[in-house]
Design an enzyme around this catalytic site. Structure first.
Site, PDB file in Angstrom:
ATOM      1  N   HIS A  27       0.816  -1.211   0.000  1.00  0.00           N
ATOM      2  CA  HIS A  27       0.000   0.000   0.000  1.00  0.00           C
ATOM      3  C   HIS A  27       0.852   1.266   0.000  1.00  0.00           C
ATOM      4  CE1 HIS A  27       0.963   0.930   4.192  1.00  0.00           C
ATOM      5  NE2 HIS A  27       0.852  -0.373   4.428  1.00  0.00           N
ATOM      6  N   GLU A  31      -2.359  -7.590   7.136  1.00  0.00           N
ATOM      7  CA  GLU A  31      -1.109  -7.350   7.842  1.00  0.00           C
ATOM      8  C   GLU A  31      -1.082  -8.155   9.145  1.00  0.00           C
ATOM      9  OE1 GLU A  31       1.847  -6.992   7.880  1.00  0.00           O
ATOM     10  OE2 GLU A  31       2.324  -4.871   7.600  1.00  0.00           O
TER      11      GLU A  31
END
Length: 327
Positions: free
Chosen positions: A66, A178
């Protein structure tokens, strides 16, 4: 005689999967004679050898971390910021949107945007903002009514609506999240909230509306992240798409990829396993050595149409020799 040798840099506990970096050349070993001979199998264990595998048992993965999030900025100044509720489900920064725009230009200039069959994204705000910004469609056209990939100003972005026109499908998958636990920036919102912000993303693979995976007092172990990553890579073989973009996180990518490349040249291991920068893209080939991804080959052609005699010369010589010995 040349020896075809499969790449040896395989995750040892998941031997059906290989990740292949860019190809390398195999150099013949010189002998005292004027001829060159190829390395033996024992020699190959200590050197670089090429790999070969049927195309229909491979997938091309475009891995993306990201763009810069508000938690990245705060955490680099003070690591304690990662534990702050202020950065719950962190959104990307104005600089992060610039990174998204630059990566979008790259995927269009290289033609990658036309090759990707599917975009898989971690269901967190920063990854979905990145994914739709990079791989999303063009501006909505008058008279065409389709749900947007992202509504205007989603996640304090001050960003206009992003269209779902002329782009691949987007699917949110929890397996590529994550590190779970402790850090509020890695806790997701409810899927109901996300559906209102990202109407054209498919959230159907996610079973629970609320985040039942994240816990406040326990951080997921690195080896558990790697195991989850391998489960994710195996899940990819349930998909028919061959060229897939995956927008996810630094920790997930690092620990998943670190189980590969153990038996290859150190520079290749580094290429595979080093940490990703914000909005970095790396492309790899995923190989299935089992029958999990047993799709039929679409480019192979059987030959012998119309049918005719076609015995190769070396096979014909062996056949004639066998027939002579049988007399």
């Amino acid at each position: 005689m040349p020896i075809c040798h499969w790449p040896s840099f395989i995750y040892r506990h998941h031997q059906n999967l290989i990740i292949i970096p860019p190809p390398f050349s195999k150099i013949p070993k010189k002998t005292n004679s004027s001829a060159s001979v190829f390395l033996s199998v024992s020699d190959m264990d200590a050197t670089i050898t090429p790999g070969l595998y049927p195309l229909h048992r491979c997938k091309t993965l475009h891995l993306v971390r990201h763009a810069q999030g508000v938690h990245n900025v705060a955490g680099e100044k003070d690591h304690a910021a990662y534990s702050s509720e202020e950065y719950f489900d962190a959104h990307i920064t104005p600089l992060g949107w610039q990174q998204v725009d630059n990566l979008r230009k790259h995927v269009h200039e290289t033609g990658l945007s036309k090759k990707v069959d599917l975009v898989i994204v971690s269901p967190l705000l920063r990854t979905m903002q990145t994914a739709v910004g990079v791989f999303g469609g063009e501006e909505c056209k008058d008279g065409i009514d389709v749900p947007p990939l992202m509504v205007a100003n989603a996640g304090e972005s001050d960003h206009p609506e992003i269209s779902s026109l002329n782009c691949p499908p987007f699917v949110a998958v929890e397996l590529c999240r994550e590190h779970l636990g402790v850090h509020p920036c890695d806790r997701r919102r409810s899927i109901s909230d996300y559906r209102s912000l990202f109407p054209a993303i498919d959230f159907s693979p996610i079973e629970n509306d609320n985040d039942v995976l994240w816990v406040a007092d326990t951080r997921e172990r690195n080896e558990d992240v790697a195991a989850r990553g391998m489960k994710f890579l195996n899940w990819l073989w349930t998909r028919k798409e061959k060229e897939i973009a995956i927008v996810t996180h630094s920790g997930f990518l690092y620990h998943t990829l670190s189980v590969f490349g153990r038996d290859c040249h150190p520079s290749v291991k580094t290429e595979i396993c080093k940490h990703f920068a914000n909005c970095e893209l790396r492309s790899v080939v995923l190989v299935d050595r089992s029958m999990t991804g047993s799709d039929l080959a679409t480019t192979n052609y059987p030959g012998k149409i119309p049918c005719g005699l076609d015995l190769p010369s070396d096979v014909a010589a062996e056949k004639l020799s066998e027939e002579g010995n049988a007399k």
